[in-house]
Design an enzyme around this catalytic site. Structure first.
Site, PDB file in Angstrom:
ATOM      1  N   GLY A   1       0.814  -1.216   0.000  1.00  0.00           N
ATOM      2  CA  GLY A   1       0.000   0.000   0.000  1.00  0.00           C
ATOM      3  C   GLY A   1       0.843   1.260   0.000  1.00  0.00           C
ATOM      4  O   GLY A   1       0.548   2.215  -0.728  1.00  0.00           O
ATOM      5  N   CYS A   2       1.895   1.261   0.781  1.00  0.00           N
ATOM      6  CA  CYS A   2       2.754   2.439   0.857  1.00  0.00           C
ATOM      7  C   CYS A   2       3.517   2.640  -0.451  1.00  0.00           C
ATOM      8  O   CYS A   2       3.707   3.772  -0.900  1.00  0.00           O
ATOM      9  CB  CYS A   2       3.716   2.314   2.034  1.00  0.00           C
ATOM     10  SG  CYS A   2       2.848   2.260   3.622  1.00  0.00           S
TER      11      CYS A   2
END
Length: 140
Positions: free
Chosen positions: A35-36
């Site tokens: 996600g990051c």
């Protein structure tokens, strides 16, 4: 509000350095996680649009400076990633707290972005970050 963290080159960053620019401060849970990575890559891929609209970007997490440097180098991010291992800035912005993942509770960073105007005033807080479309959420 004070941001005073150093990037991987030891260069300090503080809010007053960005007077006259809009500043996007995005807090993310952990470098190099899916996600990051999606979020930071979307910002990278739209970096010229940010620059054209007078924005500067800063990414912040509680990762070590070494982890931040590896993340930045691997994905060639054109903006600083700041290590806040002591969570000083993270706590000032109020993005640390209880989270749940797969039924497990723990403390961590809530993925949150602050858009700060040219005078250093928080203009917008984005709490429902869409990692693959984050630039569009900011640049509307």
């Amino acid at each position: 509000m004070l941001i005073y963290l150093s990037d991987r080159d030891g260069k300090p960053h503080q809010l007053e350095d960005y007077k006259g620019k809009k500043l996007v401060v995005f807090f993310y849970p952990k470098a190099s996680t899916p996600g990051c990575t999606a979020e930071a890559c979307d910002l990278r891929d739209n970096f010229e649009r940010f620059q054209a609209n007078n924005y500067a970007l800063l990414g912040v997490s509680a990762d070590s400076a070494k982890a931040q440097a590896k993340f930045k180098e691997k994905y060639e991010f054109p903006f600083p990633l700041l290590a806040d291992e002591d969570k000083e800035v993270i706590n000032v912005f109020g993005v640390w707290g209880p989270k749940k993942f797969m039924g497990r509770e723990y403390d961590g960073i809530h993925r949150t972005t602050f858009v700060i105007d040219e005078n250093g005033i928080i203009d917008e807080v984005i709490e429902n970050v869409k990692t693959k479309e984050h630039a569009a959420q900011i640049l509307k």
